[in-house]
Write an enzyme that holds these catalytic residues in place. Structure first.
Site, PDB file in Angstrom:
ATOM      1  N   TYR A 156      46.103  38.620  34.676  1.00  0.00           N
ATOM      2  CA  TYR A 156      44.616  38.531  34.144  1.00  0.00           C
ATOM      3  C   TYR A 156      44.775  37.934  32.676  1.00  0.00           C
ATOM      4  O   TYR A 156      43.714  37.272  32.231  1.00  0.00           O
ATOM      5  CB  TYR A 156      44.204  39.963  34.029  1.00  0.00           C
ATOM      6  CG  TYR A 156      43.505  40.502  35.041  1.00  0.00           C
ATOM      7  CD1 TYR A 156      44.380  40.639  36.468  1.00  0.00           C
ATOM      8  CD2 TYR A 156      42.152  40.854  35.230  1.00  0.00           C
ATOM      9  CE1 TYR A 156      43.874  41.233  37.386  1.00  0.00           C
ATOM     10  CE2 TYR A 156      41.782  41.622  36.394  1.00  0.00           C
ATOM     11  CZ  TYR A 156      42.547  41.464  37.320  1.00  0.00           C
ATOM     12  OH  TYR A 156      41.699  42.019  38.671  1.00  0.00           O
ATOM     13  N   LYS A 164      57.006  43.193  43.295  1.00  0.00           N
ATOM     14  CA  LYS A 164      57.190  42.087  44.398  1.00  0.00           C
ATOM     15  C   LYS A 164      58.702  41.594  43.922  1.00  0.00           C
ATOM     16  O   LYS A 164      58.894  40.217  43.700  1.00  0.00           O
ATOM     17  CB  LYS A 164      56.315  41.243  44.630  1.00  0.00           C
ATOM     18  CG  LYS A 164      56.574  40.276  45.720  1.00  0.00           C
ATOM     19  CD  LYS A 164      56.246  40.655  46.932  1.00  0.00           C
ATOM     20  CE  LYS A 164      56.616  39.781  48.242  1.00  0.00           C
ATOM     21  NZ  LYS A 164      56.613  40.429  49.595  1.00  0.00           N
ATOM     22  N   ASP A 203      53.427  44.559  49.515  1.00  0.00           N
ATOM     23  CA  ASP A 203      53.090  44.333  50.919  1.00  0.00           C
ATOM     24  C   ASP A 203      53.257  45.728  51.583  1.00  0.00           C
ATOM     25  O   ASP A 203      52.438  46.173  52.208  1.00  0.00           O
ATOM     26  CB  ASP A 203      53.634  43.175  51.497  1.00  0.00           C
ATOM     27  CG  ASP A 203      55.276  42.933  51.179  1.00  0.00           C
ATOM     28  OD1 ASP A 203      55.745  43.823  50.483  1.00  0.00           O
ATOM     29  OD2 ASP A 203      55.783  42.127  51.917  1.00  0.00           O
ATOM     30  N   ASP A 218      44.608  46.347  40.841  1.00  0.00           N
ATOM     31  CA  ASP A 218      43.203  46.047  41.108  1.00  0.00           C
ATOM     32  C   ASP A 218      43.016  45.983  42.794  1.00  0.00           C
ATOM     33  O   ASP A 218      42.206  46.536  43.175  1.00  0.00           O
ATOM     34  CB  ASP A 218      42.918  44.449  40.830  1.00  0.00           C
ATOM     35  CG  ASP A 218      41.657  44.008  41.044  1.00  0.00           C
ATOM     36  OD1 ASP A 218      40.536  45.149  40.795  1.00  0.00           O
ATOM     37  OD2 ASP A 218      41.492  43.031  41.495  1.00  0.00           O
ATOM     38  N   ASP A 227      41.333  49.322  45.229  1.00  0.00           N
ATOM     39  CA  ASP A 227      40.183  48.999  46.150  1.00  0.00           C
ATOM     40  C   ASP A 227      40.443  49.523  47.697  1.00  0.00           C
ATOM     41  O   ASP A 227      39.789  50.241  48.272  1.00  0.00           O
ATOM     42  CB  ASP A 227      39.736  47.574  46.362  1.00  0.00           C
ATOM     43  CG  ASP A 227      38.472  47.361  45.220  1.00  0.00           C
ATOM     44  OD1 ASP A 227      38.549  48.013  44.408  1.00  0.00           O
ATOM     45  OD2 ASP A 227      37.768  46.641  45.730  1.00  0.00           O
TER      46      ASP A 227
HETATM   47  C1  IPM Z   1      37.914  46.255  38.369  1.00  0.00           C
HETATM   48  C2  IPM Z   1      37.421  45.195  38.671  1.00  0.00           C
HETATM   49  C3  IPM Z   1      37.787  44.133  37.321  1.00  0.00           C
HETATM   50  C4  IPM Z   1      38.951  43.877  37.516  1.00  0.00           C
HETATM   51  C5  IPM Z   1      36.782  42.987  37.655  1.00  0.00           C
HETATM   52  C6  IPM Z   1      35.323  43.206  37.699  1.00  0.00           C
HETATM   53  C7  IPM Z   1      37.014  41.721  36.453  1.00  0.00           C
HETATM   54  O1  IPM Z   1      37.618  44.604  39.876  1.00  0.00           O
HETATM   55  O2  IPM Z   1      37.921  47.031  37.561  1.00  0.00           O
HETATM   56  O3  IPM Z   1      38.879  46.946  39.464  1.00  0.00           O
HETATM   57  O4  IPM Z   1      39.663  43.047  38.299  1.00  0.00           O
HETATM   58  O5  IPM Z   1      39.730  44.672  36.813  1.00  0.00           O
HETATM   59 MG    MG Z   2      38.946  45.771  41.054  1.00  0.00          MG
END
Ligand code: IPM
Ligand code: MG
Length: 358
Positions: free
Chosen positions: A141, A191, A223, A247, A251
């Site tokens: 990032y 990894k 993975d 990240d 999710d």
């Molecule tokens: C999160 C989001 C952010 C990230 C995006 C919006 C830049 O996906 O907070 O997980 O990748 O950190």
């Molecule tokens: Mg995210």
């Protein structure tokens, strides 16, 4: 009087943040925390009003507050702006960096009433209680990014993945500290079979572990971790990992809780911590009173816990959320047959009522 910077941002951000503030206000009064709130601009809303997604006044407001509550940033309207104006790249990431928020804590807790709301089988997800600690100010990032033309005329794009020992040390130390107050197990995800940064990550993690002999440490390739998360999530207690892996995995882990609309987060490490739902601005449902405010309400609970050390208040909010869900109320993202469909505002009302207001 504790000061809270409120940054609703874009899309559903402006709908969910007010619900969390109502909840904070009720619990704050109960625990003698008389919060004051000051709103600031961020993201597309700030671009529209000022031409920049992260105005200096917003940074100042954050730096002079005791905690920050953020909704979400971004949306199709601002997707084609130059990178320097994009809400994600030019507001959220620099804000995290400027405030020194190197650790993002994302709990994936299954609230039992939602056991059938997930796309995953109930017997797999029952008992899920994972805290993922994601490194937030390093890695891909924030490494150098550039484009170059090769001699052939072909274009190449370069993203750089950098981690220093001190960056790895502070985040893994936090993971061991958190695990100490839980089930005492840390899974460090990397990894290391491919990436040099992961090999350093693994070495440093092992060194830090020497200070925490009471906590079990395991290393897992990313993975495999993605697979294990849906195979047997109850094997995890605390997961610690670098920015990009974190990240993606958080999710995925959100589906263990029924919906990403349930996943709160706290970003800590600097003087002022930032609390935001893990989901985005959901432009597809924005302005329709359909968004689930619970991730933001639960982020407010994390604020009480981490910034104001008011653990009882935090638990009260979590219990209120659990009760509302147990009574069958659902926003569209967690709706199932036979349950009661409610909108964003009504979900906020219900949690407030459970907390003894209204
Ligand atoms: C999160 C989001 C952010 C990230 C995006 C919006 C830049 O996906 O907070 O997980 O990748 O950190
Ligand atoms: Mg995210």
């Amino acid at each position: 009087m504790p000061r809270i910077a409120v940054l609703p941002g874009d899309g559903i951000g402006v709908e969910i943040v007010p619900q969390a503030i109502r909840v904070l206000d009720i619990v704050g009064r109960k625990y003698n925390l008389d919060f004051s709130y000051t709103e600031g601009l961020i993201g597309g809303a700030a671009v529209d009003a000022t031409g920049t997604p992260l105005p200096d006044e917003t940074i100042e407001l954050c730096e002079n507050s005791d905690a920050i509550l953020l909704g979400a940033v971004g949306g199709p309207k601002w997707d084609n702006l130059p990178v320097a104006q994009r809400p994600e790249a030019a507001a959220l990431l620099p804000l995290r960096k400027k405030l020194g928020l190197y650790a993002n804590i994302r709990p994936s807790i299954l609230y039992e009433p939602l056991v059938d709301a997930s796309t995953l089988k109930r017997e797999v997800i029952l008992g899920t209680d994972i805290v993922t600690i994601r490194e937030l100010t390093g890695g891909l990032y924030f490494g150098e990014k550039k484009r170059e033309k090769k001699e052939t005329g072909e274009e190449v794009a370069i993203d750089t993945l950098i981690y220093s020992t001190s960056e790895i040390e502070r985040i893994t130390r936090l993971a061991f500290e958190v695990a100490r107050n839980r089930r005492k197990k840390v899974t460090s995800v990397d990894k290391a079979n491919v990436l040099e940064s992961s090999r350093l990550w693994r070495e440093v993690t092992k060194q830090v572990h020497q200070d925490y002999p009471d906590v079990e440490l395991e290393h897992m390739y990313v993975d495999n971790a993605a697979m294990q998360l849906v195979r047997r999530p109850t094997q995890f207690d605390v997961i610690v990992t670098e920015n990009m892996f974190g990240d993606i995995l958080t999710d995925q882990a959100s589906m263990l809780t029924g919906s990403i609309g349930m996943l709160p987060s706290a970003s800590i490490g600097g003087k002022v911590a930032l609390y935001e739902p893990s989901h985005g601005s959901a432009p597809d449902i924005a302005g329709q009173d359909k968004a689930n405010p619970l991730a933001t309400i639960l982020s407010a609970a994390m604020m009480l816990e981490y910034s104001f050390k008011e653990l009882d208040g935090a638990r009260e909010i979590q219990e209120a959320v659990n009760k509302v869900l147990a009574k069958g109320y659902r926003t569209p993202d967690i709706m199932e047959e036979g349950k009661i469909l409610v909108g964003t505002r009504e979900m906020g009302d219900l949690v407030c009522q459970e907390l003894g207001d209204g």
